[in-house]
Design a protein around this motif. Sequence first.
Motif, PDB file in Angstrom:
ATOM      1  N   ASP A 116       0.755  -1.317   0.048  1.00 29.54           N
ATOM      2  CA  ASP A 116       0.102  -0.003  -0.251  1.00 29.54           C
ATOM      3  C   ASP A 116       0.797   1.250  -0.041  1.00 29.54           C
ATOM      4  OD1 ASP A 116      -2.552  -1.386   0.032  1.00 29.54           O
ATOM      5  OD2 ASP A 116      -2.650  -1.308   2.202  1.00 29.54           O
ATOM      6  N   ARG A 119       2.162   1.662  -3.485  1.00 33.55           N
ATOM      7  CA  ARG A 119       1.118   2.338  -4.393  1.00 33.55           C
ATOM      8  C   ARG A 119       0.926   3.864  -4.256  1.00 33.55           C
ATOM      9  NH1 ARG A 119      -2.701  -3.314  -4.417  1.00 33.55           N
ATOM     10  NH2 ARG A 119      -3.033  -2.280  -2.399  1.00 33.55           N
ATOM     11  N   GLN A 125       3.399   1.434 -11.269  1.00 34.53           N
ATOM     12  CA  GLN A 125       2.908   0.500 -10.622  1.00 34.53           C
ATOM     13  C   GLN A 125       3.583  -1.067 -10.915  1.00 34.53           C
ATOM     14  OE1 GLN A 125       0.391   0.908  -7.720  1.00 34.53           O
ATOM     15  NE2 GLN A 125       1.736   2.770  -8.326  1.00 34.53           N
ATOM     16  N   SER A 189      -2.333 -13.465  -4.337  1.00 34.49           N
ATOM     17  CA  SER A 189      -3.623 -14.099  -4.401  1.00 34.49           C
ATOM     18  C   SER A 189      -4.094 -14.783  -2.890  1.00 34.49           C
ATOM     19  CB  SER A 189      -3.839 -14.890  -5.565  1.00 34.49           C
ATOM     20  OG  SER A 189      -3.490 -14.491  -6.844  1.00 34.49           O
ATOM     21  N   ARG A 273      -2.544  -6.727 -12.939  1.00 36.54           N
ATOM     22  CA  ARG A 273      -4.311  -6.613 -12.510  1.00 36.54           C
ATOM     23  C   ARG A 273      -4.691  -6.918 -11.217  1.00 36.54           C
ATOM     24  NH1 ARG A 273      -7.424  -9.070 -18.054  1.00 36.54           N
ATOM     25  NH2 ARG A 273      -6.412  -7.284 -19.414  1.00 36.54           N
ATOM     26  N   ARG A 274      -3.897  -8.168 -10.593  1.00 36.97           N
ATOM     27  CA  ARG A 274      -3.996  -8.324  -9.405  1.00 36.97           C
ATOM     28  C   ARG A 274      -3.716  -7.425  -8.385  1.00 36.97           C
ATOM     29  NH1 ARG A 274      -7.359 -10.442  -6.034  1.00 36.97           N
ATOM     30  NH2 ARG A 274      -6.628 -11.268  -3.963  1.00 36.97           N
ATOM     31  N   THR A 276      -3.235  -4.398  -8.460  1.00 38.67           N
ATOM     32  CA  THR A 276      -3.921  -2.841  -8.472  1.00 38.67           C
ATOM     33  C   THR A 276      -5.038  -2.976  -7.537  1.00 38.67           C
ATOM     34  OG1 THR A 276      -5.306  -3.450 -10.514  1.00 38.67           O
ATOM     35  CG2 THR A 276      -3.278  -2.142 -10.670  1.00 38.67           C
ATOM     36  N   SER A 277      -5.395  -4.455  -7.300  1.00 37.70           N
ATOM     37  CA  SER A 277      -6.538  -4.564  -6.320  1.00 37.70           C
ATOM     38  C   SER A 277      -6.465  -5.497  -5.190  1.00 37.70           C
ATOM     39  CB  SER A 277      -7.738  -5.528  -6.995  1.00 37.70           C
ATOM     40  OG  SER A 277      -7.340  -6.792  -7.608  1.00 37.70           O
ATOM     41  N   ALA A 278      -5.262  -5.764  -4.917  1.00 36.23           N
ATOM     42  CA  ALA A 278      -4.761  -6.479  -3.741  1.00 36.23           C
ATOM     43  C   ALA A 278      -4.534  -5.638  -2.483  1.00 36.23           C
ATOM     44  CB  ALA A 278      -3.298  -7.111  -4.071  1.00 36.23           C
ATOM     45  N   ALA A 279      -5.225  -6.350  -1.518  1.00 34.86           N
ATOM     46  CA  ALA A 279      -5.328  -5.345  -0.105  1.00 34.86           C
ATOM     47  C   ALA A 279      -4.379  -5.914   1.000  1.00 34.86           C
ATOM     48  CB  ALA A 279      -6.833  -5.354   0.214  1.00 34.86           C
TER      49      ALA A 279
END
Length: 281
Positions: A116, A119, A125, A189, A273-274, A276-279
Amino acid sequence: MSAPTVDTNEGGPVAAGKVWAGDVPGGALWALRDSWNEATRHLRAMPRSPELLMFATLQPIMFVVLFRYVFGGSIDIPGMSYTQYLMPGIFAQTVLFGSAFTGVGLAEDLQKGFIDRLRSLPISQSAVLIGRTVSDALRNLVTFTVMLLVAFALGFRFEGGVVNGLAATGLLLVFSYAFSWIQALIGLSVSSVEAANSAGFIWMFPLTFVSSAFVDPAQMTPWVRTLAEYNPFTLVTDAARALYNGQDPRGAVWQSLLWALGIIVVFATLTVRRFTSAASR
Protein backbone atom coordinates in the motif's frame (compact mmCIF):
# COMPACT_ATOMS: atom_id res chain seq x y z
CA MET A 1 -1.06 20.31 -6.57
CA SER A 2 2.01 20.23 -4.39
CA ALA A 3 4.25 17.20 -4.40
CA PRO A 4 3.60 14.60 -1.66
CA THR A 5 5.84 14.38 1.34
CA VAL A 6 8.01 11.30 1.13
CA ASP A 7 10.23 9.83 3.81
CA THR A 8 12.59 6.89 3.58
CA ASN A 9 13.82 4.29 6.05
CA GLU A 10 15.67 0.98 5.96
CA GLY A 11 12.62 -0.86 4.66
CA GLY A 12 12.19 1.50 1.71
CA PRO A 13 10.13 4.55 0.81
CA VAL A 14 7.12 5.52 2.92
CA ALA A 15 4.54 7.96 1.61
CA ALA A 16 3.08 10.53 3.96
CA GLY A 17 0.40 11.73 1.56
CA LYS A 18 -1.83 10.40 -1.17
CA VAL A 19 -0.60 10.62 -4.75
CA TRP A 20 -3.09 11.11 -7.54
CA ALA A 21 -2.80 9.26 -10.83
CA GLY A 22 -1.96 12.53 -12.61
CA ASP A 23 1.21 12.89 -10.54
CA VAL A 24 2.71 9.65 -11.82
CA PRO A 25 5.15 10.29 -14.69
CA GLY A 26 4.78 8.09 -17.72
CA GLY A 27 7.04 6.53 -20.31
CA ALA A 28 9.04 3.35 -20.67
CA LEU A 29 12.29 4.91 -19.43
CA TRP A 30 10.62 6.08 -16.25
CA ALA A 31 9.16 2.62 -15.66
CA LEU A 32 12.56 1.02 -16.25
CA ARG A 33 14.20 3.41 -13.78
CA ASP A 34 11.57 2.68 -11.15
CA SER A 35 11.94 -1.05 -11.78
CA TRP A 36 15.70 -0.90 -11.28
CA ASN A 37 15.26 1.17 -8.10
CA GLU A 38 12.94 -1.50 -6.76
CA ALA A 39 15.33 -4.29 -7.75
CA THR A 40 18.28 -2.62 -6.01
CA ARG A 41 16.17 -2.09 -2.89
CA HIS A 42 15.66 -5.86 -2.62
CA LEU A 43 19.28 -6.59 -3.46
CA ARG A 44 20.52 -4.22 -0.74
CA ALA A 45 18.37 -6.11 1.75
CA MET A 46 20.07 -9.44 0.97
CA PRO A 47 23.17 -8.87 3.16
CA ARG A 48 20.86 -8.17 6.10
CA SER A 49 19.44 -11.72 5.77
CA PRO A 50 22.54 -13.87 5.16
CA GLU A 51 20.83 -16.97 6.52
CA LEU A 52 18.20 -16.77 3.77
CA LEU A 53 20.84 -16.77 1.05
CA MET A 54 22.82 -19.45 2.86
CA PHE A 55 19.91 -21.91 3.07
CA ALA A 56 18.82 -21.08 -0.49
CA THR A 57 22.32 -22.10 -1.59
CA LEU A 58 22.64 -25.18 0.61
CA GLN A 59 19.45 -26.79 -0.69
CA PRO A 60 20.60 -27.15 -4.32
CA ILE A 61 24.02 -28.35 -3.16
CA MET A 62 22.28 -31.11 -1.20
CA PHE A 63 20.25 -32.02 -4.29
CA VAL A 64 23.38 -32.22 -6.43
CA VAL A 65 25.30 -34.41 -3.97
CA LEU A 66 22.42 -36.69 -2.98
CA PHE A 67 21.14 -37.36 -6.50
CA ARG A 68 24.66 -37.85 -7.80
CA TYR A 69 25.56 -40.50 -5.21
CA VAL A 70 22.12 -42.01 -4.48
CA PHE A 71 20.97 -42.50 -8.08
CA GLY A 72 24.30 -42.24 -9.88
CA GLY A 73 25.06 -45.95 -9.78
CA SER A 74 21.54 -47.28 -10.34
CA ILE A 75 20.36 -45.53 -13.51
CA ASP A 76 21.91 -46.23 -16.90
CA ILE A 77 21.65 -43.63 -19.67
CA PRO A 78 22.90 -44.99 -23.03
CA GLY A 79 25.65 -42.89 -24.58
CA MET A 80 26.03 -40.55 -21.62
CA SER A 81 27.19 -40.68 -18.00
CA TYR A 82 24.45 -40.18 -15.47
CA THR A 83 26.29 -37.13 -14.10
CA GLN A 84 26.05 -35.40 -17.46
CA TYR A 85 22.39 -36.43 -17.73
CA LEU A 86 21.43 -35.55 -14.16
CA MET A 87 23.05 -32.16 -13.59
CA PRO A 88 21.05 -30.21 -16.20
CA GLY A 89 17.87 -31.57 -14.59
CA ILE A 90 19.08 -30.51 -11.14
CA PHE A 91 19.99 -27.08 -12.50
CA ALA A 92 16.54 -26.68 -14.06
CA GLN A 93 14.74 -27.79 -10.91
CA THR A 94 16.80 -25.50 -8.68
CA VAL A 95 16.24 -22.32 -10.66
CA LEU A 96 12.55 -23.15 -10.90
CA PHE A 97 12.32 -23.64 -7.14
CA GLY A 98 14.22 -20.37 -6.73
CA SER A 99 11.34 -18.53 -8.41
CA ALA A 100 9.22 -19.22 -5.32
CA PHE A 101 11.01 -16.39 -3.49
CA THR A 102 9.01 -13.94 -5.60
CA GLY A 103 5.65 -15.12 -4.32
CA VAL A 104 6.78 -15.35 -0.71
CA GLY A 105 8.37 -11.89 -0.84
CA LEU A 106 5.27 -10.25 -2.31
CA ALA A 107 3.03 -11.99 0.21
CA GLU A 108 5.23 -10.69 3.01
CA ASP A 109 5.20 -7.13 1.65
CA LEU A 110 1.43 -7.31 1.32
CA GLN A 111 1.00 -8.64 4.85
CA LYS A 112 3.16 -5.84 6.29
CA GLY A 113 1.23 -3.16 4.39
CA PHE A 114 4.29 -2.19 2.39
CA ILE A 115 2.50 -2.71 -0.94
CA ASP A 116 0.00 0.00 0.00
CA ARG A 117 2.87 2.38 0.73
CA LEU A 118 4.44 1.70 -2.65
CA ARG A 119 1.13 2.21 -4.43
CA SER A 120 0.84 5.68 -2.86
CA LEU A 121 4.14 6.80 -4.40
CA PRO A 122 4.52 8.48 -7.83
CA ILE A 123 6.11 5.42 -9.42
CA SER A 124 5.14 2.98 -12.11
CA GLN A 125 2.90 0.35 -10.55
CA SER A 126 4.37 -2.42 -12.69
CA ALA A 127 7.86 -1.42 -11.47
CA VAL A 128 7.13 -2.92 -8.05
CA LEU A 129 6.57 -6.31 -9.66
CA ILE A 130 9.32 -6.05 -12.25
CA GLY A 131 11.82 -4.97 -9.60
CA ARG A 132 10.91 -7.91 -7.39
CA THR A 133 11.16 -10.47 -10.19
CA VAL A 134 14.47 -9.05 -11.48
CA SER A 135 16.08 -9.02 -8.01
CA ASP A 136 14.98 -12.60 -7.40
CA ALA A 137 16.39 -13.60 -10.79
CA LEU A 138 19.76 -12.11 -9.81
CA ARG A 139 19.65 -13.94 -6.49
CA ASN A 140 18.86 -17.11 -8.41
CA LEU A 141 21.98 -16.49 -10.50
CA VAL A 142 24.13 -16.40 -7.35
CA THR A 143 22.65 -19.69 -6.16
CA PHE A 144 23.12 -21.25 -9.58
CA THR A 145 26.77 -20.20 -9.72
CA VAL A 146 27.54 -21.92 -6.41
CA MET A 147 25.70 -25.05 -7.49
CA LEU A 148 27.56 -25.11 -10.80
CA LEU A 149 30.91 -25.01 -9.02
CA VAL A 150 29.83 -27.98 -6.89
CA ALA A 151 28.75 -29.84 -10.03
CA PHE A 152 32.16 -29.23 -11.61
CA ALA A 153 33.80 -30.62 -8.48
CA LEU A 154 31.70 -33.79 -8.88
CA GLY A 155 32.75 -34.31 -12.50
CA PHE A 156 30.22 -32.37 -14.55
CA ARG A 157 31.64 -30.60 -17.62
CA PHE A 158 30.50 -28.33 -20.46
CA GLU A 159 30.94 -31.06 -23.06
CA GLY A 160 29.46 -28.78 -25.71
CA GLY A 161 31.87 -25.95 -25.00
CA VAL A 162 31.69 -22.79 -22.93
CA VAL A 163 29.43 -20.90 -25.36
CA ASN A 164 26.82 -23.65 -25.41
CA GLY A 165 27.14 -24.02 -21.64
CA LEU A 166 26.46 -20.33 -21.11
CA ALA A 167 23.54 -20.48 -23.56
CA ALA A 168 22.02 -23.41 -21.64
CA THR A 169 22.45 -21.53 -18.35
CA GLY A 170 20.82 -18.42 -19.82
CA LEU A 171 17.90 -20.49 -21.12
CA LEU A 172 17.28 -21.97 -17.67
CA LEU A 173 17.38 -18.54 -16.00
CA VAL A 174 14.97 -17.08 -18.55
CA PHE A 175 12.57 -19.96 -17.95
CA SER A 176 12.88 -19.45 -14.20
CA TYR A 177 12.15 -15.72 -14.60
CA ALA A 178 8.97 -16.60 -16.50
CA PHE A 179 7.82 -18.83 -13.66
CA SER A 180 8.52 -16.07 -11.13
CA TRP A 181 5.49 -14.27 -12.60
CA ILE A 182 3.35 -17.30 -11.77
CA GLN A 183 4.73 -17.14 -8.24
CA ALA A 184 4.04 -13.40 -8.09
CA LEU A 185 0.38 -14.01 -8.90
CA ILE A 186 0.22 -16.69 -6.22
CA GLY A 187 1.85 -14.39 -3.65
CA LEU A 188 -0.73 -11.65 -4.30
CA SER A 189 -3.66 -14.07 -4.27
CA VAL A 190 -3.21 -16.16 -1.11
CA SER A 191 -4.04 -15.08 2.42
CA SER A 192 -0.66 -15.33 4.17
CA VAL A 193 3.08 -15.79 3.75
CA GLU A 194 2.77 -19.40 4.90
CA ALA A 195 0.13 -20.08 2.25
CA ALA A 196 2.34 -18.47 -0.41
CA ASN A 197 5.21 -20.73 0.61
CA SER A 198 3.08 -23.88 0.42
CA ALA A 199 1.16 -22.92 -2.72
CA GLY A 200 4.35 -21.83 -4.43
CA PHE A 201 6.09 -25.18 -4.00
CA ILE A 202 3.39 -27.86 -4.05
CA TRP A 203 2.69 -27.70 -7.78
CA MET A 204 6.37 -27.56 -8.73
CA PHE A 205 7.17 -31.03 -7.36
CA PRO A 206 5.03 -32.97 -9.86
CA LEU A 207 6.07 -30.54 -12.60
CA THR A 208 9.77 -31.25 -12.08
CA PHE A 209 9.65 -34.95 -11.15
CA VAL A 210 7.21 -36.01 -13.90
CA SER A 211 9.71 -34.93 -16.52
CA SER A 212 13.02 -35.91 -18.07
CA ALA A 213 15.00 -34.16 -15.31
CA PHE A 214 16.06 -37.33 -13.47
CA VAL A 215 14.89 -40.30 -15.53
CA ASP A 216 14.43 -40.90 -19.24
CA PRO A 217 10.63 -40.72 -19.87
CA ALA A 218 10.95 -43.87 -22.03
CA GLN A 219 11.42 -45.82 -18.79
CA MET A 220 8.17 -44.54 -17.27
CA THR A 221 4.74 -46.18 -17.40
CA PRO A 222 2.78 -45.12 -20.51
CA TRP A 223 0.42 -42.57 -18.95
CA VAL A 224 3.19 -40.95 -16.89
CA ARG A 225 5.42 -40.90 -19.97
CA THR A 226 2.73 -38.99 -21.87
CA LEU A 227 2.55 -36.36 -19.12
CA ALA A 228 6.32 -36.07 -19.04
CA GLU A 229 6.63 -35.67 -22.81
CA TYR A 230 4.11 -32.80 -22.90
CA ASN A 231 5.55 -31.12 -19.83
CA PRO A 232 7.23 -27.77 -20.70
CA PHE A 233 9.76 -28.47 -17.97
CA THR A 234 10.88 -31.54 -19.97
CA LEU A 235 11.29 -29.33 -23.01
CA VAL A 236 13.60 -26.80 -21.32
CA THR A 237 15.54 -29.55 -19.52
CA ASP A 238 16.14 -31.43 -22.77
CA ALA A 239 17.23 -28.21 -24.49
CA ALA A 240 19.69 -27.35 -21.71
CA ARG A 241 20.99 -30.92 -21.53
CA ALA A 242 21.65 -31.00 -25.27
CA LEU A 243 23.54 -27.69 -25.14
CA TYR A 244 25.60 -28.70 -22.11
CA ASN A 245 26.55 -32.00 -23.75
CA GLY A 246 27.23 -30.75 -27.27
CA GLN A 247 24.19 -32.42 -28.83
CA ASP A 248 21.66 -31.02 -31.29
CA PRO A 249 18.73 -29.53 -29.33
CA ARG A 250 16.69 -29.41 -32.53
CA GLY A 251 13.78 -27.02 -31.91
CA ALA A 252 13.75 -27.39 -28.13
CA VAL A 253 15.55 -24.09 -27.48
CA TRP A 254 13.13 -21.96 -29.48
CA GLN A 255 10.13 -23.83 -28.17
CA SER A 256 11.36 -23.26 -24.61
CA LEU A 257 11.80 -19.54 -25.28
CA LEU A 258 8.29 -19.35 -26.74
CA TRP A 259 6.92 -21.06 -23.62
CA ALA A 260 8.80 -18.60 -21.43
CA LEU A 261 7.56 -15.60 -23.43
CA GLY A 262 3.98 -16.85 -23.35
CA ILE A 263 4.08 -17.40 -19.59
CA ILE A 264 5.53 -13.92 -19.01
CA VAL A 265 2.91 -12.20 -21.17
CA VAL A 266 -0.05 -14.03 -19.66
CA PHE A 267 0.98 -14.05 -16.01
CA ALA A 268 2.55 -10.58 -15.98
CA THR A 269 -0.76 -9.21 -17.26
CA LEU A 270 -2.75 -11.12 -14.65
CA THR A 271 -0.33 -10.18 -11.87
CA VAL A 272 -0.40 -6.44 -12.65
CA ARG A 273 -4.20 -6.52 -12.62
CA ARG A 274 -4.16 -8.39 -9.32
CA PHE A 275 -1.63 -5.96 -7.89
CA THR A 276 -3.92 -2.97 -8.41
CA SER A 277 -6.69 -4.61 -6.38
CA ALA A 278 -4.72 -6.55 -3.76
CA ALA A 279 -5.41 -5.33 -0.22
CA SER A 280 -3.20 -5.47 2.85
CA ARG A 281 -3.85 -8.33 5.25
